[in-house]
Design a protein around this motif. Structure first.
Motif, PDB file in Angstrom:
ATOM      1  N   ILE A 267       1.404  -1.520   0.062  1.00  0.00           N
ATOM      2  CA  ILE A 267      -0.303   0.228   0.212  1.00  0.00           C
ATOM      3  C   ILE A 267       0.889   1.580  -0.240  1.00  0.00           C
ATOM      4  CG2 ILE A 267      -1.687   1.383   1.500  1.00  0.00           C
ATOM      5  CD1 ILE A 267      -2.902  -1.389   2.083  1.00  0.00           C
ATOM      6  N   SER A 268       0.979   2.042  -1.033  1.00  0.00           N
ATOM      7  CA  SER A 268       1.488   3.419  -0.965  1.00  0.00           C
ATOM      8  C   SER A 268       1.083   4.459  -0.840  1.00  0.00           C
ATOM      9  CB  SER A 268       2.739   3.076  -2.579  1.00  0.00           C
ATOM     10  OG  SER A 268       1.208   2.923  -3.633  1.00  0.00           O
ATOM     11  N   PHE A 269      -0.400   4.369  -1.250  1.00  0.00           N
ATOM     12  CA  PHE A 269      -0.994   5.950  -0.620  1.00  0.00           C
ATOM     13  C   PHE A 269      -2.063   5.931  -0.280  1.00  0.00           C
ATOM     14  CE2 PHE A 269      -3.421   9.346  -2.966  1.00  0.00           C
ATOM     15  CZ  PHE A 269      -2.578  10.291  -2.416  1.00  0.00           C
ATOM     16  N   CYS A 270      -2.745   6.393   0.468  1.00  0.00           N
ATOM     17  CA  CYS A 270      -4.054   6.833   1.384  1.00  0.00           C
ATOM     18  C   CYS A 270      -4.651   8.056   1.026  1.00  0.00           C
ATOM     19  CB  CYS A 270      -4.681   5.981   2.544  1.00  0.00           C
ATOM     20  SG  CYS A 270      -4.138   4.647   2.756  1.00  0.00           S
ATOM     21  N   ALA A 271      -6.016   7.872   0.792  1.00  0.00           N
ATOM     22  CA  ALA A 271      -6.634   9.946   1.350  1.00  0.00           C
ATOM     23  C   ALA A 271      -8.003   8.953   1.435  1.00  0.00           C
ATOM     24  CB  ALA A 271      -6.851  10.120  -0.340  1.00  0.00           C
ATOM     25  N   ASP A 272      -8.094  10.384   2.084  1.00  0.00           N
ATOM     26  CA  ASP A 272      -9.957  10.092   2.379  1.00  0.00           C
ATOM     27  C   ASP A 272     -10.524  11.874   2.359  1.00  0.00           C
ATOM     28  OD1 ASP A 272      -9.441  12.300   5.223  1.00  0.00           O
ATOM     29  OD2 ASP A 272      -7.959  11.207   5.405  1.00  0.00           O
ATOM     30  N   ASP A 273     -12.233  11.989   2.084  1.00  0.00           N
ATOM     31  CA  ASP A 273     -12.256  13.205   2.014  1.00  0.00           C
ATOM     32  C   ASP A 273     -12.440  14.048   3.557  1.00  0.00           C
ATOM     33  OD1 ASP A 273     -14.211  14.567   1.474  1.00  0.00           O
ATOM     34  OD2 ASP A 273     -15.502  13.579  -0.065  1.00  0.00           O
TER      35      ASP A 273
END
Length: 310
Positions: free
Chosen positions: A105-111
């Motif tokens: 897993i290289s990238f996480c994003a949330d609103d």
């Protein structure tokens, strides 16, 4: 906010620790569950990037809109987050749909607006393609993202404490493993040659052609033993104490055993067919994944078209 976790960020990791919400044991010995709706996954061409995940969210939201108009419901899943990865299970059947290892897993994003949409990019273990997973949660998108970040941080530390620091040692074990197999193969060949030589030496000598024997043929040798014959095997004679004789052996020794009759040494419980195990490449892959780091980012998804509830 943009946060990066990897081995080069030790100076700023303490600032992230303040926002961690779980104890290390909760993620190391157990897992943290979250329920969400799974919009699906789609292939992306980069392991990181805000615009990359925005496009993936837009695409999967559109697909969800089409399916919803056809009467299909969005799948409900349970995410189980631990230092061993992010498992995605069907909420009803508990069947594992996906198992995403943290070093992939290289990238996480949330609103950051309505706290519903969150996403992460993971490299698929079979195809090596980057897949973007998109979820719709109940006001806990940021919490899920931070939990994945904390799990990544703990997993990387664990990797350094165990496997990561022992890469060279395990490589040497693999080399020794190969050498042991070579020696056992050589020993097996020597045992076979020894067995053949013993067989030849035990055969009674044949008198020269035309010679006359002054003595009747001997049925026993000088030790009053029956000569070994390659045609007629020895017949076991019961011992004087009544102990049954050992079984007759006329075939070569088992070449799958070593000199002590044991199976070939295999510390990794790996069969001979796939010997030796490819440990080094797996460790290198994990090291590469962890060194790339995990980027945690809060962005805006809800302003995109079709940004309504899914």
């Amino acid at each position: 906010a943009n946060r990066v976790l990897n081995d080069l960020q030790t100076t700023t990791r303490s600032t992230f620790d303040k926002s961690w919400m779980h104890t290390p044991d909760a993620l190391a010995k157990h897992y943290i569950p979250y329920n969400a709706k799974f919009l699906g996954n789609t292939e992306v061409d980069q392991p990181k990037g805000t615009e990359i995940v925005k496009e993936a969210v837009r695409k999967l939201k559109f697909q969800r809109h089409i399916k919803k108009s056809e009467g299909q419901k969005t799948q409900k899943v349970e995410l189980q987050i631990s230092i061993y990865g992010v498992k995605i299970l069907d909420l009803k059947t508990k069947d594992v749909q996906y198992n995403c290892q943290l070093h992939r897993i290289s990238f996480c994003a949330d609103d950051k607006t309505d706290k519903r949409i969150f996403t992460f990019i993971c490299k698929d273990s079979e195809s090596n393609k980057h897949l973007c997973y998109v979820f719709d949660s109940e006001k806990c998108a940021e919490e899920v993202t931070l939990t994945i970040g904390q799990a990544f941080d703990l997993a990387y530390k664990k990797f350094l404490e165990s496997g990561g620091k022992d890469v060279e040692t395990r490589k040497q074990i693999g080399t020794l493993q190969k050498r042991i197999q070579e020696l056992e193969t050589e020993n097996s060949g020597l045992k076979k040659q020894l067995w053949e030589l013993e067989e030849q030496l035990m055969i009674a000598p044949v008198p020269p052609a035309g010679s006359i024997s002054l003595k009747p043929p001997m049925s026993t040798d000088v030790f009053d033993m029956v000569p070994f014959s390659a045609v007629t095997p020895l017949v076991p004679i019961p011992a004087s104490n009544g102990t049954p004789p050992p079984p007759t052996t006329t075939s070569p020794p088992d070449m799958s055993k070593d000199l002590f009759g044991a199976e070939p040494f295999d510390p990794f419980t790996c069969g001979q067919a796939d010997f030796p195990p490819d440990i080094q490449s797996r460790l290198d892959e994990m090291q590469e994944g962890f060194k790339m780091g995990l980027t945690l980012e809060a962005t805006v998804f809800s302003l995109e078209p079709l940004g309504g509830r899914c």
